[in-house]
Design a protein around this motif. Structure first.
Motif, PDB file in Angstrom:
ATOM      1  N   ASP A  36      -7.119   4.354 -20.574  1.00  0.00           N
ATOM      2  CA  ASP A  36      -7.345   3.656 -19.298  1.00  0.00           C
ATOM      3  C   ASP A  36      -8.684   2.920 -19.318  1.00  0.00           C
ATOM      4  OD1 ASP A  36      -5.921   4.153 -16.220  1.00  0.00           O
ATOM      5  OD2 ASP A  36      -7.830   3.068 -16.351  1.00  0.00           O
ATOM      6  N   TYR A  49      -8.537   5.110  -3.108  1.00  0.00           N
ATOM      7  CA  TYR A  49      -8.441   5.911  -1.867  1.00  0.00           C
ATOM      8  C   TYR A  49      -8.494   7.420  -2.127  1.00  0.00           C
ATOM      9  CZ  TYR A  49      -3.387   5.961  -3.016  1.00  0.00           C
ATOM     10  OH  TYR A  49      -2.180   6.106  -3.628  1.00  0.00           O
ATOM     11  N   ASP A 291       4.156   1.430 -10.852  1.00  0.00           N
ATOM     12  CA  ASP A 291       4.076   0.150 -10.134  1.00  0.00           C
ATOM     13  C   ASP A 291       4.363  -1.068 -11.004  1.00  0.00           C
ATOM     14  OD1 ASP A 291       3.402   1.499  -7.858  1.00  0.00           O
ATOM     15  OD2 ASP A 291       1.515   0.430  -7.504  1.00  0.00           O
TER      16      ASP A 291
HETATM   17  P1  FAD Z   1      -1.995   2.834 -10.999  1.00  0.00           P
HETATM   18  O1  FAD Z   1      -2.331   3.913 -10.064  1.00  0.00           O
HETATM   19  O2  FAD Z   1      -2.238   1.432 -10.570  1.00  0.00           O
HETATM   20  O3  FAD Z   1      -2.778   3.100 -12.369  1.00  0.00           O
HETATM   21  C1  FAD Z   1      -2.677   2.192 -13.430  1.00  0.00           C
HETATM   22  C2  FAD Z   1      -3.849   2.378 -14.372  1.00  0.00           C
HETATM   23  O4  FAD Z   1      -3.591   1.634 -15.557  1.00  0.00           O
HETATM   24  C3  FAD Z   1      -5.165   1.875 -13.819  1.00  0.00           C
HETATM   25  O5  FAD Z   1      -6.122   2.908 -13.840  1.00  0.00           O
HETATM   26  C4  FAD Z   1      -5.545   0.714 -14.763  1.00  0.00           C
HETATM   27  O6  FAD Z   1      -6.950   0.617 -15.001  1.00  0.00           O
HETATM   28  C5  FAD Z   1      -4.796   1.099 -16.024  1.00  0.00           C
HETATM   29  N1  FAD Z   1      -4.523  -0.050 -16.898  1.00  0.00           N
HETATM   30  C6  FAD Z   1      -3.820  -1.163 -16.617  1.00  0.00           C
HETATM   31  N2  FAD Z   1      -3.768  -1.992 -17.665  1.00  0.00           N
HETATM   32  C7  FAD Z   1      -4.454  -1.381 -18.656  1.00  0.00           C
HETATM   33  C8  FAD Z   1      -4.774  -1.733 -20.002  1.00  0.00           C
HETATM   34  N3  FAD Z   1      -4.364  -2.895 -20.553  1.00  0.00           N
HETATM   35  N4  FAD Z   1      -5.527  -0.854 -20.731  1.00  0.00           N
HETATM   36  C9  FAD Z   1      -5.961   0.320 -20.184  1.00  0.00           C
HETATM   37  N5  FAD Z   1      -5.678   0.695 -18.920  1.00  0.00           N
HETATM   38  C10 FAD Z   1      -4.940  -0.135 -18.171  1.00  0.00           C
HETATM   39  N6  FAD Z   1       1.888   5.186  -2.736  1.00  0.00           N
HETATM   40  C11 FAD Z   1       2.642   6.181  -2.184  1.00  0.00           C
HETATM   41  O7  FAD Z   1       3.636   6.603  -2.792  1.00  0.00           O
HETATM   42  N7  FAD Z   1       2.315   6.731  -0.979  1.00  0.00           N
HETATM   43  C12 FAD Z   1       1.202   6.325  -0.284  1.00  0.00           C
HETATM   44  O8  FAD Z   1       0.947   6.812   0.816  1.00  0.00           O
HETATM   45  C13 FAD Z   1       0.371   5.304  -0.850  1.00  0.00           C
HETATM   46  N8  FAD Z   1      -0.755   4.875  -0.210  1.00  0.00           N
HETATM   47  C14 FAD Z   1      -1.538   3.923  -0.794  1.00  0.00           C
HETATM   48  C15 FAD Z   1      -2.719   3.529  -0.158  1.00  0.00           C
HETATM   49  C16 FAD Z   1      -3.537   2.583  -0.727  1.00  0.00           C
HETATM   50  C17 FAD Z   1      -4.802   2.194  -0.042  1.00  0.00           C
HETATM   51  C18 FAD Z   1      -3.166   1.975  -1.958  1.00  0.00           C
HETATM   52  C19 FAD Z   1      -4.050   0.948  -2.602  1.00  0.00           C
HETATM   53  C20 FAD Z   1      -1.997   2.365  -2.595  1.00  0.00           C
HETATM   54  C21 FAD Z   1      -1.161   3.330  -2.023  1.00  0.00           C
HETATM   55  N9  FAD Z   1       0.008   3.735  -2.645  1.00  0.00           N
HETATM   56  C22 FAD Z   1       0.760   4.744  -2.095  1.00  0.00           C
HETATM   57  C23 FAD Z   1       0.466   3.123  -3.897  1.00  0.00           C
HETATM   58  C24 FAD Z   1       0.174   4.034  -5.081  1.00  0.00           C
HETATM   59  O9  FAD Z   1      -1.215   4.285  -5.173  1.00  0.00           O
HETATM   60  C25 FAD Z   1       0.704   3.376  -6.343  1.00  0.00           C
HETATM   61  O10 FAD Z   1       2.106   3.262  -6.225  1.00  0.00           O
HETATM   62  C26 FAD Z   1       0.371   4.225  -7.561  1.00  0.00           C
HETATM   63  O11 FAD Z   1      -1.008   4.369  -7.742  1.00  0.00           O
HETATM   64  C27 FAD Z   1       0.991   3.604  -8.803  1.00  0.00           C
HETATM   65  O12 FAD Z   1       0.710   4.449  -9.864  1.00  0.00           O
HETATM   66  P2  FAD Z   1       0.723   3.944 -11.353  1.00  0.00           P
HETATM   67  O13 FAD Z   1       0.419   5.148 -12.178  1.00  0.00           O
HETATM   68  O14 FAD Z   1       1.975   3.187 -11.604  1.00  0.00           O
HETATM   69  O15 FAD Z   1      -0.454   2.848 -11.458  1.00  0.00           O
END
Ligand code: FAD
Length: 338
Positions: A36, A49, A291
């Motif tokens: 990451d 958050y 996401d």
């Molecule tokens: P992320 O959490 O976005 O993590 C992806 C990671 O990948 C990041 O740390 C990034 O730095 C890393 N990355 C990307 N590209 C690279 C690369 N090339 N090399 C190295 N690292 C990389 N969802 C809910 O289900 N319920 C809720 O109530 C909710 N509330 C939310 C409130 C807020 C304010 C926000 C902003 C979001 C909320 N969400 C909620 C959405 C939820 O946070 C996301 O759906 C979730 O974080 C997605 O998880 P993920 O693991 O797919 O990606």
């Protein structure tokens, strides 16, 4: 470039989906390396958050972002993932033997037999101010978005831009060692802890810090990446040139897809298109979850990312253990390693 790490599965992104993928792979005896850009695990939950409660995680009527990440890390821990934090995955390419080669921004090479892209909305990075010759000044470290070694700024003239906690905290920390600290903010009100703002204002009254308010960054002056002045301007166009060796810009984080767009993956409006039953991308062996993954009916929710992680892990299993039948088992019958 040497091979820094080898694992069965390389997980790109340590957000909730990536962390749960470690658990799901672990249950199927597949070892993960997790990379990451951020220095800490947790993706959006931790970076955006940490203290906000989430209400739609099954069996948690309310859980704060940071607490959810702690639990996920605890759940993944028995499978001893290797975390490579503070580096971006810049390149991903399939090798002739069907494995994958990843290269990080720190120059390391990671080899894995499958990849799970759990990259959210892309890599977190600093918001960069739109200034002339910014690349050249970044390359030399004249312009920075974080301070890893405070000592490097001893005796330097530092301009700090921003109105949040980072700007205020660094102004207070650097005033004792820097030759000069100027804080630039576009309005009188700071979005930082009132106590530290008061300390900064008191230091300004004693002449230990210069406050340039209401000013915005306007330009950089210097040669070959060596800075000598930061040019500030008000909205009315009044300019001020501040002698400076460094500019620290604290305008928060944003996410950008970045290098992921260049890996040959099928994209749909900045998301990776996957087959819903396996989360496989257009390249066999590369799966996408959370996401960043899209398919008809996709919900961008954490719980969806968990389920996708399970599907991706099961789909990857035959690649890591060819010819070995995968008998579906419940976690209750298997347990996790002690
Ligand atoms: P992320 O959490 O976005 O993590 C992806 C990671 O990948 C990041 O740390 C990034 O730095 C890393 N990355 C990307 N590209 C690279 C690369 N090339 N090399 C190295 N690292 C990389 N969802 C809910 O289900 N319920 C809720 O109530 C909710 N509330 C939310 C409130 C807020 C304010 C926000 C902003 C979001 C909320 N969400 C909620 C959405 C939820 O946070 C996301 O759906 C979730 O974080 C997605 O998880 P993920 O693991 O797919 O990606």
């Amino acid at each position: 470039h040497h091979v820094a790490v080898e694992a069965d599965v390389a997980v790109i992104g340590a957000g909730p989906a990536g962390l749960f993928a470690v658990f799901e792979c672990g249950m199927l005896r597949m070892k993960c390396v997790v990379i990451d850009t951020l220095e800490a695990i947790g993706g959006q939950c931790a970076a955006l958050y940490p203290e906000k409660p989430i209400f739609d995680i099954p069996a948690h009527p309310a859980i704060a972002g940071a607490a959810l990440i702690e639990r996920l890390a605890e759940q993944a821990a028995p499978f001893a993932p290797i975390y490579l934090l503070g580096r971006r995955v810049d390149a991903l390419a399939e090798q002739p033997d069907g494995s994958f080669r990843l290269q990080t921004s720190k120059g390391e090479v990671v080899r894995a037999r499958a990849v799970i892209v759990a990259a959210g909305a892309g890599a977190f990075g600093p918001n960069r101010p739109p200034l002339n010759d910014l690349d050249a000044f970044e390359a030399t470290g004249a312009v920075r978005y974080m301070v890893s070694r405070r000592e490097e700024l001893r005796g330097k003239r530092v301009v700090i831009a921003g109105g949040g906690d980072s700007a205020v905290d660094w102004a207070l920390s650097l005033k004792d060692i820097a030759a000069r600290v100027t804080v630039v903010h576009r309005r009188p009100k700071f979005r930082a802890a009132p106590e530290t703002v008061a300390q900064m204002e008191a230091a300004a009254e004693r002449g230990e810090i210069d406050l340039a308010i209401p000013y915005q960054l306007h330009g950089l002056e210097g040669k070959d990446g060596v800075l000598d002045h930061v040019v500030l301007a008000t909205l009315k166009g009044e300019e001020r040139r501040v002698p400076a060796d460094h500019l620290l810009a604290f305008f928060g984080l944003s996410m950008e897809l970045g290098p992921i767009a260049d890996w040959g993956l099928g994209l749909e409006r900045s998301h990776i298109a996957v087959a819903p039953a396996t989360c496989m991308t257009n390249i066999a062996g590369i799966h996408a979850v959370g996401d960043i993954a899209t398919y008809p009916g996709k919900l961008k929710l954490i719980l969806q990312g968990f389920s996708e992680a399970a599907m991706a892990a099961h789909a990857i299993h035959p690649r890591i253990f060819p010819g070995e039948a995968l008998h579906f088992e419940y976690s209750t019958s298997k347990g996790v390693p002690a």
